[in-house]
Design an enzyme around this catalytic site. Structure first.
Site, short mmCIF file in Angstrom:
data_model
loop_
_atom_site.label_atom_id
_atom_site.label_comp_id
_atom_site.label_asym_id
_atom_site.label_seq_id
_atom_site.Cartn_x
_atom_site.Cartn_y
_atom_site.Cartn_z
N LYS A 157 0.82 -1.22 0.00
CA LYS A 157 0.00 0.00 0.00
C LYS A 157 0.86 1.28 0.00
CE LYS A 157 -3.52 -2.79 0.49
NZ LYS A 157 -3.55 -3.75 1.53
N ASP A 217 -9.63 -7.95 -8.15
CA ASP A 217 -9.88 -8.10 -6.71
C ASP A 217 -11.33 -7.68 -6.51
OD1 ASP A 217 -10.29 -7.31 -3.98
OD2 ASP A 217 -8.14 -7.10 -3.70
N1 GDD Z 1 -7.87 -16.97 6.79
C1 GDD Z 1 -7.52 -15.70 6.85
N2 GDD Z 1 -7.13 -15.20 8.06
N3 GDD Z 1 -7.57 -14.93 5.75
C2 GDD Z 1 -7.20 -13.64 5.86
C3 GDD Z 1 -6.77 -13.07 7.07
C4 GDD Z 1 -6.75 -13.90 8.24
O1 GDD Z 1 -6.40 -13.50 9.36
N4 GDD Z 1 -6.48 -11.75 6.85
C5 GDD Z 1 -6.72 -11.53 5.54
N5 GDD Z 1 -7.17 -12.67 4.95
C6 GDD Z 1 -7.57 -12.86 3.54
C7 GDD Z 1 -8.63 -11.86 3.08
O2 GDD Z 1 -9.95 -12.37 3.29
C8 GDD Z 1 -8.34 -11.78 1.58
O3 GDD Z 1 -8.95 -12.85 0.86
C9 GDD Z 1 -6.83 -11.97 1.53
O4 GDD Z 1 -6.44 -12.58 2.76
C10 GDD Z 1 -6.09 -10.63 1.36
O5 GDD Z 1 -6.52 -9.72 2.35
P1 GDD Z 1 -7.15 -8.30 1.97
O6 GDD Z 1 -7.55 -7.67 3.24
O7 GDD Z 1 -8.17 -8.44 0.88
O8 GDD Z 1 -5.86 -7.56 1.45
P2 GDD Z 1 -5.73 -6.45 0.33
O9 GDD Z 1 -6.62 -6.73 -0.83
O10 GDD Z 1 -5.84 -5.12 0.97
O11 GDD Z 1 -4.19 -6.66 -0.12
C11 GDD Z 1 -3.70 -7.95 -0.43
O12 GDD Z 1 -4.14 -8.36 -1.72
C12 GDD Z 1 -3.66 -7.54 -2.82
C13 GDD Z 1 -4.21 -8.14 -4.10
O13 GDD Z 1 -5.61 -8.11 -4.09
C14 GDD Z 1 -2.18 -7.91 -0.37
O14 GDD Z 1 -1.72 -9.22 -0.50
C15 GDD Z 1 -1.60 -7.03 -1.48
O15 GDD Z 1 -0.18 -7.11 -1.47
C16 GDD Z 1 -2.13 -7.48 -2.83
O16 GDD Z 1 -1.67 -6.60 -3.86
MG MG Z 2 -8.31 -7.84 -1.15
#
Ligand code: GDD
Ligand code: MG
Length: 346
Positions: A157, A217
């Site tokens: 981010k 996403d």
């Molecule tokens: N089981 C489990 N437990 N899943 C989790 C947990 C947890 O504690 N925390 C997050 N997740 C899952 C979320 O449900 C989601 O499917 C995934 O991990 C990524 O979390 P998000 O909260 O959606 O992250 P983001 O979208 O802001 O960022 C992530 O995804 C991007 C791509 O979509 C990061 O990995 C970024 O680096 C990446 O670009």
């Molecule tokens: Mg996400």
């Protein structure tokens, strides 16, 4: 091969579209989002699937039971407290002793997992991260790479002035079991801020797999809307859906004067009245009633939705059981189940 899908915790709803259905179970052309993801993995031989989640998966369990199709092994890893992306994988992978995949559970893509695995093996990598190109990297994790796609930096981010690349972490990893040694047991820990920077600091072989394939996403309703439309239009693929112009399922009553322009899917048991116009891309869920003279355009209707006579619904998503009153005009709206009463009485 095993894959751990990070389905998420209790809070993973597609707000404000739904407060009751977990994000992974929202219907994409009538089938749960996660089912599309699972079957795509299985098509690449990745059929030992672990769903890592922080809540009791009642809706998921009652839909899938302990299977998701022939030849697919489906297991659940439940977390008692938030463990973060890496902590959840550690919890789910106690006994993993071979190369495995990890997927963020809210992304959908046409990434070629088979090719990615070949590259991972060719590079003798400890971790391979799939990259996709986006316009606004500030919402994601930027991944900087050097020669041969070796990862040199990971900036989660980034602020706008920190953006050094439009290539971001697509949320698809291939990991060697040794990576698990970098994750503490039973503690909140993230790949993005913990594991990957630690691997880089150690000089471990972390590589990227840059993919031009479709990627999205679906964390926001607008993106969810787009995925449905893109799948209808054949811009991305799923073993569960073959893009066709107009699909009308069993038990529908369609008035001969109704005009349906694809791509559109009218699911089982729908009624489409006189002089209705359905302008694709459009998904009409099961048991919907589209009353006389109404217009549904570029919209996603879940099950048992009623569109009153003369109403127009454009660029919108309507959750199950909602009744849109006669002559209402909706454009670019997300209507959840709780809003049903408003729209029924307005
Ligand atoms: N089981 C489990 N437990 N899943 C989790 C947990 C947890 O504690 N925390 C997050 N997740 C899952 C979320 O449900 C989601 O499917 C995934 O991990 C990524 O979390 P998000 O909260 O959606 O992250 P983001 O979208 O802001 O960022 C992530 O995804 C991007 C791509 O979509 C990061 O990995 C970024 O680096 C990446 O670009
Ligand atoms: Mg996400």
């Amino acid at each position: 091969m095993k894959v751990i899908i990070l389905v998420g915790g209790e809070g993973t709803r597609l707000r404000p579209l739904t407060y009751s259905i977990v994000k992974s179970m929202v219907p994409v052309i009538n089938r749960p989002f996660i089912e599309h993801v699972i079957l795509k993995l299985a098509a690449h031989g990745i059929n030992d699937i672990v769903l890592a989640m922080g809540y009791k998966p009642d809706s998921i369990f009652s839909y899938f039971k302990d299977g998701a199709g022939a030849g697919i092994k489906l297991t659940y890893s439940l977390e008692e407290k938030p463990l973060g992306t890496a902590g959840a994988v550690k919890h789910a992978a106690q006994h993993v002793d071979d190369t495995f995949f990890v997927l963020n559970g809210d992304t959908f893509s046409d990434i070629d997992y088979t090719e990615m695995l070949q590259l991972h093996r060719r590079n003798k990598a400890m971790a391979t991260i799939a990259l996709t190109r986006v316009e606004d990297p500030t919402l994601f994790g930027v991944v900087e790479t050097g020669p041969e796609g070796r990862v040199t930096a990971f900036i989660e981010k980034p602020a706008r002035d920190q953006v050094t690349s439009h290539w971001i972490n697509a949320g698809v990893y291939i990991l060697e079991p040794a990576v698990l040694d970098y994750i503490p047991d039973n503690e909140f820990y993230m790949f993005e801020k913990g594991v990957f920077p630690a691997l880089l600091a150690k000089g471990a072989p972390v590589y990227s797999y840059a993919s031009q394939a479709y990627w999205i996403d679906v964390g926001r309703p607008s993106q969810y809307h787009r995925l449905n439309c893109d799948m209808l239009e054949g811009k991305c693929s799923s073993p569960l859906y073959k893009a066709e112009s107009v699909i009308i399922e069993a038990g529908c009553a369609i008035h001969p004067s109704a005009q349906i322009t694809g791509p559109a899917r009218i699911s089982a048991g729908c009624y489409v009245g006189e002089e209705v116009h359905i302008q694709g891309p459009a998904v009409i869920g099961c048991g919907c009633r589209i009353e006389k003279g109404s217009l549904v355009e570029n919209s996603i209707l879940w099950d048992n939705v009623i569109i009153g006579a003369g109403a127009s619904v454009i660029d919108s998503i309507i959750a199950s059981g909602v009744k849109i009153i006669e002559n209402a005009r909706l454009e670019g709206q997300t209507i959840n189940q709780d809003a049903a009463a408003d729209h029924a009485t307005k």
